[in-house]
Design an enzyme around this catalytic site. Structure first.
Site, PDB file in Angstrom:
ATOM      1  N   THR A   1      -9.238   3.391   9.523  1.00 45.03           N
ATOM      2  CA  THR A   1      -8.762   4.433   8.350  1.00 45.03           C
ATOM      3  C   THR A   1     -10.314   5.713   8.078  1.00 45.03           C
ATOM      4  O   THR A   1     -11.246   4.743   8.893  1.00 45.03           O
ATOM      5  CB  THR A   1      -8.212   3.576   6.849  1.00 45.03           C
ATOM      6  OG1 THR A   1      -9.707   3.123   5.932  1.00 45.03           O
ATOM      7  CG2 THR A   1      -7.400   2.592   6.749  1.00 45.03           C
ATOM      8  N   CYS A   2     -10.235   6.321   6.165  1.00 45.83           N
ATOM      9  CA  CYS A   2     -11.158   6.591   6.753  1.00 45.83           C
ATOM     10  C   CYS A   2     -13.140   5.665   6.027  1.00 45.83           C
ATOM     11  O   CYS A   2     -14.106   5.886   6.568  1.00 45.83           O
ATOM     12  CB  CYS A   2     -11.372   7.386   4.962  1.00 45.83           C
ATOM     13  SG  CYS A   2     -10.410   8.833   4.688  1.00 45.83           S
ATOM     14  N   ASN A   3     -12.744   4.457   5.780  1.00 46.26           N
ATOM     15  CA  ASN A   3     -13.413   3.574   5.350  1.00 46.26           C
ATOM     16  C   ASN A   3     -13.319   2.141   6.410  1.00 46.26           C
ATOM     17  O   ASN A   3     -14.191   1.102   6.569  1.00 46.26           O
ATOM     18  CB  ASN A   3     -12.754   2.909   3.824  1.00 46.26           C
ATOM     19  CG  ASN A   3     -12.916   3.767   3.071  1.00 46.26           C
ATOM     20  OD1 ASN A   3     -13.860   4.883   3.164  1.00 46.26           O
ATOM     21  ND2 ASN A   3     -12.308   3.550   2.001  1.00 46.26           N
TER      22      ASN A   3
ATOM     23  N   HIS B   1      -8.771 -12.178   4.767  1.00 45.38           N
ATOM     24  CA  HIS B   1      -9.128 -10.643   5.295  1.00 45.38           C
ATOM     25  C   HIS B   1      -8.457  -9.833   5.422  1.00 45.38           C
ATOM     26  O   HIS B   1      -8.473  -8.993   4.720  1.00 45.38           O
ATOM     27  CB  HIS B   1      -9.902 -10.425   6.333  1.00 45.38           C
ATOM     28  CG  HIS B   1     -10.677  -8.797   6.249  1.00 45.38           C
ATOM     29  ND1 HIS B   1     -11.565  -8.648   5.973  1.00 45.38           N
ATOM     30  CD2 HIS B   1     -10.065  -8.351   7.479  1.00 45.38           C
ATOM     31  CE1 HIS B   1     -11.389  -7.342   6.120  1.00 45.38           C
ATOM     32  NE2 HIS B   1     -10.629  -7.166   6.808  1.00 45.38           N
TER      33      HIS B   1
ATOM     34  N   GLU C   1      -7.532   0.487  -4.922  1.00 44.67           N
ATOM     35  CA  GLU C   1      -6.673   1.698  -4.081  1.00 44.67           C
ATOM     36  C   GLU C   1      -5.288   1.207  -3.519  1.00 44.67           C
ATOM     37  O   GLU C   1      -4.850   0.170  -2.845  1.00 44.67           O
ATOM     38  CB  GLU C   1      -7.401   2.978  -3.321  1.00 44.67           C
ATOM     39  CG  GLU C   1      -8.244   1.621  -2.110  1.00 44.67           C
ATOM     40  CD  GLU C   1      -7.143   2.108  -0.720  1.00 44.67           C
ATOM     41  OE1 GLU C   1      -6.364   2.445  -0.667  1.00 44.67           O
ATOM     42  OE2 GLU C   1      -7.966   1.734  -0.148  1.00 44.67           O
ATOM     43  N   ASP C   2      -4.380   1.969  -3.794  1.00 47.19           N
ATOM     44  CA  ASP C   2      -2.649   2.088  -3.335  1.00 47.19           C
ATOM     45  C   ASP C   2      -2.433   2.441  -1.400  1.00 47.19           C
ATOM     46  O   ASP C   2      -1.743   1.517  -1.178  1.00 47.19           O
ATOM     47  CB  ASP C   2      -2.207   2.256  -4.091  1.00 47.19           C
ATOM     48  CG  ASP C   2      -2.119   1.822  -5.544  1.00 47.19           C
ATOM     49  OD1 ASP C   2      -2.436   0.358  -5.699  1.00 47.19           O
ATOM     50  OD2 ASP C   2      -1.290   2.780  -6.092  1.00 47.19           O
ATOM     51  N   GLN C   3      -3.944   3.339  -1.143  1.00 53.01           N
ATOM     52  CA  GLN C   3      -3.136   3.795  -0.188  1.00 53.01           C
ATOM     53  C   GLN C   3      -3.181   2.892   0.876  1.00 53.01           C
ATOM     54  O   GLN C   3      -2.918   2.986   2.186  1.00 53.01           O
ATOM     55  CB  GLN C   3      -4.119   4.943   0.358  1.00 53.01           C
ATOM     56  CG  GLN C   3      -3.753   6.533  -0.453  1.00 53.01           C
ATOM     57  CD  GLN C   3      -4.091   5.760  -1.966  1.00 53.01           C
ATOM     58  OE1 GLN C   3      -5.105   5.495  -1.922  1.00 53.01           O
ATOM     59  NE2 GLN C   3      -2.888   6.550  -2.725  1.00 53.01           N
TER      60      GLN C   3
ATOM     61  N   GLN D   1      -1.262   2.923   4.633  1.00 58.48           N
ATOM     62  CA  GLN D   1      -1.610   2.772   5.909  1.00 58.48           C
ATOM     63  C   GLN D   1      -1.382   0.699   6.547  1.00 58.48           C
ATOM     64  O   GLN D   1      -1.701   1.241   8.006  1.00 58.48           O
ATOM     65  CB  GLN D   1      -3.425   2.614   5.683  1.00 58.48           C
ATOM     66  CG  GLN D   1      -3.685   3.809   5.621  1.00 58.48           C
ATOM     67  CD  GLN D   1      -5.133   4.414   4.723  1.00 58.48           C
ATOM     68  OE1 GLN D   1      -5.603   2.848   4.061  1.00 58.48           O
ATOM     69  NE2 GLN D   1      -5.303   4.738   4.373  1.00 58.48           N
TER      70      GLN D   1
END
Length: 423
Positions: free
Chosen positions: A51-53, A89, A104-106, A110
């Site tokens: 993901t982005c993070n 985790h 956040e829900d995304q 993902q």
């Protein structure tokens, strides 16, 4: 020799807690399918979440093997989890309390897409599927029973919050959204609530830009006119899935010349917010006068503010996770026990078939009906005789009494005593 009544699980990777965006970008695997195919040669199951993070790899295997595999892939500086730490985790991740923007829900979508990719690549073992589905289930429960996802709860909405913070207000501003995927939709939806003069949407596929623009009352623009509309905008939020930058330094330099009126000493400021991974905007634009580039790293301040208002909700989420971790562990033990019990039934079937054939040979009959009756009889007896024993083995394993489960297996298949006295 039966397999152990345990399922080795390991997870390794990096995320926004320990890495900046440049490090994350360097750690990514550009060809996810090729990576999973290589992992398939080493592990019983594997999943890649990018993901982005974060970039994280979950495998049905041990931590040392996963660490070695990633090092062979040229990756380093990652964290490795094993055992119950993996379960916790995953649940924290799905609950949104490990995200850059808390709640956040995304991440739920993902995780589902990562599992679908693993299934397509043939690396989604039953254990990997169990892990992801359980995590998603808990993530949904957390959002249903807490308010952790209240407010700006996505990278997209956080980008809009950042733009508003930088400009003081978005009223009467011109905003360009580059990209019309999931993140672009989140950005556009957050912008639609603002009193903007214009929202432009650019995408390589013009038809997709039209669909998104129609949803939020914006205007779709052709990608070939990208820099023309950048010149007209106060803020550009870019979030494409391109593997390379789409906003380049030299073109932005020309754009800024257009934003310099004859009597002005300096060009009008341009804010570029790049929330893509890999990055959409070349870092060289920072050197251009009047350009202000912000990346995902700059959204941490938004998360810090959000965390302050959601701390009690995050604490409640952790209470739910504490409840669910034990259940998760029992599910994994049950899955491991079922795999081991399959060996028991294979052993029992071989004994049954052998004794059935001996009985038929002693009868000396060729009657098909007699053979059918004896086959049914031996099959039913085997199933009934093993029923209570397998229930005891499964329960012992599920609640962590591995020694009893293994002793019962050995007693049935080898005739060994379940316990021995020292006297």
């Amino acid at each position: 020799m039966p397999e152990p009544f345990t399922t080795p699980l390991a997870l390794a990777g990096i995320n926004h807690h320990i890495a900046d965006i440049a490090t994350l970008e360097a750690f990514r695997f550009p060809d996810e399918t090729a990576f999973l195919h290589e992992a398939r040669e080493r592990f019983r199951g594997a999943l890649l979440l990018q993901t982005c993070n974060r970039v994280e790899v979950l495998v049905q295997g041990d931590g040392r093997s996963l660490e070695g595999f990633l090092q062979e892939q040229g990756r380093g500086g990652f964290t490795v989890f094993e055992g119950e730490a993996v379960s916790r985790h995953l649940l924290e991740l799905a609950a949104g309390i490990d995200s850059l923007v808390v709640g956040e829900d995304q991440i739920l979508g993902q995780l589902k897409r990562a599992l679908a990719a693993a299934e397509e690549a043939g690396t989604a073992s039953s254990v990997i599927g169990l892990c992801i589905n359980k995590a998603v289930h808990v993530g949904v429960r957390v959002r249903r029973q807490t308010q952790i996802n209240r407010g700006a709860v996505s990278i997209g909405s956080a980008a809009v919050t950042l733009a508003e913070k930088l400009l003081g207000t978005l009223r009467d501003r011109h905003i360009l959204v580059v990209g019309s995927g999931e993140m672009g939709l989140l950005v556009a939806q957050a912008l639609a609530a603002k009193d903007l003069t214009a929202i432009y949407v650019a995408n390589r596929t013009y038809e997709r830009a039209v669909v998104l623009a129609d949803k939020i009352g914006g205007r779709a623009v052709s990608f070939k006119d990208l820099y023309r509309y950048i010149a007209l905008s106060d803020v550009v939020i870019s979030c494409t899935a391109a593997p390379h930058p789409v906003i380049r330094t030299e073109e932005i330099r020309e754009v800024m010349e257009e934003r310099l009126w004859p009597l002005d000493q300096h060009p009008r400021h341009l804010i570029l917010i790049d929330i893509a991974q890999p990055r959409d905007v070349e870092d060289g634009v920072r050197a251009i006068e009047g350009v202000h580039l912000f990346t995902i790293d700059d959204l941490r301040s938004i998360n810090d503010a959000a965390m302050g208002s959601r701390r009690s909700e995050a604490d409640r989420a952790r209470e739910i996770i504490d409840e669910e971790v034990d259940h998760f562990t029992r599910l994994l033990r049950r899955t491991a026990a079922d795999e081991t019990l399959a060996l028991l039934y294979t052993w029992a079937e071989s004994v049954r078939a052998r004794e059935r054939d001996r009985a038929l040979a002693r009868l000396g009959e060729k009657n098909g009906r007699t053979a059918e009756v004896i086959d049914d009889l031996t099959r039913a007896l085997t199933k009934k005789l093993l029923s209570d024993a397998t229930a005891a083995i499964r329960a012992s394993a599920e609640y962590g009494d591995i020694a009893t489960a293994e002793a019962l297996m050995r007693a049935i298949t080898r005739g060994e005593p379940c316990s021995q006295n020292d006297e």
